[in-house]
Design a protein around this motif. Structure first.
Motif, PDB file in Angstrom:
ATOM      1  N   LEU B  66      40.285  45.282  48.521  1.00  0.00           N
ATOM      2  CA  LEU B  66      39.405  45.538  49.670  1.00  0.00           C
ATOM      3  C   LEU B  66      38.011  44.956  49.423  1.00  0.00           C
ATOM      4  O   LEU B  66      37.405  44.372  50.325  1.00  0.00           O
ATOM      5  CB  LEU B  66      39.309  47.041  49.942  1.00  0.00           C
ATOM      6  CG  LEU B  66      40.528  47.699  50.591  1.00  0.00           C
ATOM      7  CD1 LEU B  66      40.254  49.176  50.829  1.00  0.00           C
ATOM      8  CD2 LEU B  66      40.904  47.022  51.909  1.00  0.00           C
ATOM      9  N   ILE B  67      37.514  45.141  48.190  1.00  0.00           N
ATOM     10  CA  ILE B  67      36.185  44.590  47.859  1.00  0.00           C
ATOM     11  C   ILE B  67      36.230  43.059  47.943  1.00  0.00           C
ATOM     12  O   ILE B  67      35.310  42.412  48.444  1.00  0.00           O
ATOM     13  CB  ILE B  67      35.731  45.057  46.456  1.00  0.00           C
ATOM     14  CG1 ILE B  67      35.600  46.586  46.435  1.00  0.00           C
ATOM     15  CG2 ILE B  67      34.420  44.404  46.051  1.00  0.00           C
ATOM     16  CD1 ILE B  67      35.400  47.178  45.053  1.00  0.00           C
ATOM     17  N   PHE B  68      37.330  42.501  47.448  1.00  0.00           N
ATOM     18  CA  PHE B  68      37.518  41.044  47.476  1.00  0.00           C
ATOM     19  C   PHE B  68      37.469  40.537  48.926  1.00  0.00           C
ATOM     20  O   PHE B  68      36.773  39.557  49.242  1.00  0.00           O
ATOM     21  CB  PHE B  68      38.879  40.715  46.857  1.00  0.00           C
ATOM     22  CG  PHE B  68      38.962  39.363  46.195  1.00  0.00           C
ATOM     23  CD1 PHE B  68      38.010  38.383  46.410  1.00  0.00           C
ATOM     24  CD2 PHE B  68      40.013  39.073  45.342  1.00  0.00           C
ATOM     25  CE1 PHE B  68      38.103  37.151  45.789  1.00  0.00           C
ATOM     26  CE2 PHE B  68      40.114  37.843  44.718  1.00  0.00           C
ATOM     27  CZ  PHE B  68      39.162  36.878  44.950  1.00  0.00           C
ATOM     28  N   LEU B  69      38.184  41.222  49.802  1.00  0.00           N
ATOM     29  CA  LEU B  69      38.204  40.812  51.209  1.00  0.00           C
ATOM     30  C   LEU B  69      36.828  40.979  51.855  1.00  0.00           C
ATOM     31  O   LEU B  69      36.407  40.131  52.648  1.00  0.00           O
ATOM     32  CB  LEU B  69      39.245  41.613  51.984  1.00  0.00           C
ATOM     33  CG  LEU B  69      40.697  41.169  51.790  1.00  0.00           C
ATOM     34  CD1 LEU B  69      41.630  42.061  52.577  1.00  0.00           C
ATOM     35  CD2 LEU B  69      40.889  39.721  52.225  1.00  0.00           C
ATOM     36  N   ALA B  70      36.147  42.051  51.487  1.00  0.00           N
ATOM     37  CA  ALA B  70      34.789  42.260  52.004  1.00  0.00           C
ATOM     38  C   ALA B  70      33.885  41.118  51.533  1.00  0.00           C
ATOM     39  O   ALA B  70      33.057  40.595  52.299  1.00  0.00           O
ATOM     40  CB  ALA B  70      34.246  43.607  51.548  1.00  0.00           C
ATOM     41  N   GLY B  71      34.053  40.723  50.269  1.00  0.00           N
ATOM     42  CA  GLY B  71      33.285  39.600  49.715  1.00  0.00           C
ATOM     43  C   GLY B  71      33.599  38.309  50.447  1.00  0.00           C
ATOM     44  O   GLY B  71      32.699  37.501  50.730  1.00  0.00           O
ATOM     45  N   PHE B  72      34.856  38.135  50.789  1.00  0.00           N
ATOM     46  CA  PHE B  72      35.287  36.925  51.497  1.00  0.00           C
ATOM     47  C   PHE B  72      34.647  36.869  52.888  1.00  0.00           C
ATOM     48  O   PHE B  72      34.140  35.824  53.313  1.00  0.00           O
ATOM     49  CB  PHE B  72      36.810  36.919  51.592  1.00  0.00           C
ATOM     50  CG  PHE B  72      37.392  35.683  52.250  1.00  0.00           C
ATOM     51  CD1 PHE B  72      36.974  34.410  51.886  1.00  0.00           C
ATOM     52  CD2 PHE B  72      38.367  35.800  53.224  1.00  0.00           C
ATOM     53  CE1 PHE B  72      37.515  33.282  52.478  1.00  0.00           C
ATOM     54  CE2 PHE B  72      38.909  34.679  53.827  1.00  0.00           C
ATOM     55  CZ  PHE B  72      38.483  33.419  53.459  1.00  0.00           C
TER      56      PHE B  72
END
Lengths: 217, 277
Positions: B66-72
């Motif tokens: 989820l953090i990765f997607l938010a970063g993306f």
């Protein structure tokens, strides 16, 4: 006089029948969990494609889904093993169903066969009163671990076929083609780029030994 | 300070920060994803143990995802702020953008001919074709693992909107794309950026943000020439980072490379014991 008589009769009827009816009503607790009858939790013919026509716009999608080759006749029987020669309930399920012994449910979570196939004798998963029947599987099997499971959720294929095997193309086309696409994509990247970068390294080494590259002007 | 000791500024701090975040999240996803995938093996169980076992490692994987997607999403918004909208869409083309252009196709074939000794080395500008490929590979990789990962995040909820059997497909697509991403980074990316004869022993450009002028003239001669033509070269030259920082970058970089190779080698050693169905 006649009206009064009718009212007396109604009152007498209620006085007698209400306590009797009250005895047949389940307690509040049992209403919350279940009334004990499968059909109380059954879905209307819904996502179960053997019993229902899908909306036209989704026909194409379901035509790529699982069980395209149909279902064995024995899956509709009350005792699925009734015609199986040399069957004995003492044998391990995986003695015959070897390909089902490597499912993630079994190997990762430790679920045993009878935790889902719980009726005795083991009934066909499409037998009308089976707890595994897709019209109620979500409520009687999946929801034991997956709270809130829906009929759609229960269409997840637990005993998934090998996605790359040829028979899967007929049985579950979407899985077959999607997996092959990804394998070719991943394989293609490595098949192209690994030799490419190795040769690149060799070329750089040659240039380095010769004193640096000559650039195109 | 002589010119030889000067370095060319290649990545501003914000770009290095994006890359650092990418490293941290990618490696976390890699470790937790492989631990979960190999949970039946002693190696997988051992790795999962660092994250609280089977359930814990899955939670770590999901939360990091989820953090990765938010970063993306943040990166996409950042990129949108970098576009020169006044001169759009022409501003997307040019030597400083990462958008693929005809010159990159030409660069690929010139590079190929050079590898086989059939032509001279191509004169790359600021970005070579493989650097653009590495950048965009993260995009399509993240879109594939992100969409399938979201489908698998809450399968009960997902199956309200899609048939449940699509989760069978999502799981395979997610796995294969993740293996492709890790395999590419741990072999091709590490080799091209750090182990090529001209990159050895370590290319710290993404950490300290600079490249030696000598390497820049070798790898991106057209970029250096353009800066010189436009009179911007002197302004782009910066001093070498302190020795302590260089040691830190080197050690940190090699720790990540070692972790990647560890995951790659042990995955290959344990692949036979996997239950994937």
């Amino acid at each position: 006089m006649f009206v009064r008589l009718i009212l007396w009769a109604l009152g007498l009827t209620l006085w007698i029948t209400v306590p009797v009816a009250a005895q047949t009503v389940p307690s509040a607790g049992s209403e919350v969990t279940s009334t004990g009858f499968y059909r109380d939790q059954d879905t209307l013919p819904g996502v179960y494609r053997l019993y229902q026509q899908q909306p036209k716009k989704l026909d194409w999608l379901w035509s790529t889904g699982p069980y395209q080759r149909g279902v064995r006749k024995s899956s509709f029987k009350k005792d699925v093993h009734i015609d199986v020669a040399n069957y004995s309930p003492r044998r391990l399920c995986t003695d015959c169903h070897r390909d089902h012994s490597r499912d993630m449910h079994m190997t990762r979570v430790g679920i045993t066969c009878v935790q889902c196939h719980r009726d005795k004798p083991i009934d066909g998963v499409y037998h009308y009163y089976s707890s595994m029947n897709p019209i109620r599987r979500h409520a009687y099997v999946c929801a034991k671990c997956h709270e809130g499971a829906t009929p759609s959720f229960a269409s997840y294929v637990v005993h998934e076929p090998n996605p790359l095997a040829a028979p899967t193309r007929e049985d579950f086309p979407a899985l077959y083609y999607a997996t092959w696409f990804m394998v070719i994509l991943a394989g293609g990247v490595f098949v192209i780029f690994i030799p490419y970068v190795v040769l690149w390294g060799v070329r750089e080494l040659v240039d380095k030994l010769r004193g640096g590259p000559v650039h195109d002007n | 300070m002589t010119t030889e000791r000067l370095r060319l500024k290649r990545f501003p701090a914000v770009h290095r920060l994006w890359h650092f975040g990418l490293i941290v999240l990618f490696m976390t996803m890699g470790v937790t994803g492989l631990a979960w995938m190999f949970i039946e093996t002693a190696w997988g169980t051992w790795m999962a143990g660092w994250f609280g076992g089977y359930k814990g490692v899955l939670e770590w994987h999901r939360t990091s995802g989820l953090i990765f997607l938010a970063g993306f999403v943040s990166h996409i918004l950042y990129m949108l702020t970098q576009v020169d909208w006044k001169h759009f869409p022409g501003s997307l083309l040019g030597p400083d953008t990462l958008v693929y252009q005809w010159v990159d196709v030409k660069g690929f074939f010139q590079h190929l001919l050079w590898i086989f000794g059939l032509g001279k080395a191509p004169r790359f500008d600021r970005w070579s074709w493989w650097e653009k490929f590495d950048y965009w590979a993260v995009w399509w990789g993240l879109i594939i693992v992100g969409v399938t990962g979201l489908m698998l995040y809450n399968p009960v909820l997902s199956s309200d909107y899609i048939p449940g059997w699509l989760l069978n497909i999502a799981l395979w697509v997610h796995r294969i794309e993740a293996v492709l991403a890790m395999g590419h980074i741990f072999t091709i990316h590490f080799y091209v950026e750090h182990f090529r004869p001209t990159a050895l022993p370590f290319n710290a450009a993404m950490f300290d943000g600079t490249i030696s002028l000598k390497d820049a003239k070798h790898e991106h001669p057209e970029w250096v020439a353009r800066l010189e033509r436009e009179g911007r070269l002197q302004a782009a030259l910066v001093p070498e980072p302190p020795v302590v920082m260089r040691i830190l970058y080197f050690m940190g970089g090699y720790a990540i490379i070692a972790l990647g190779l560890f995951l790659l080698i042990f995955s290959l050693l344990n692949v036979g014991a996997l239950t994937l169905l």
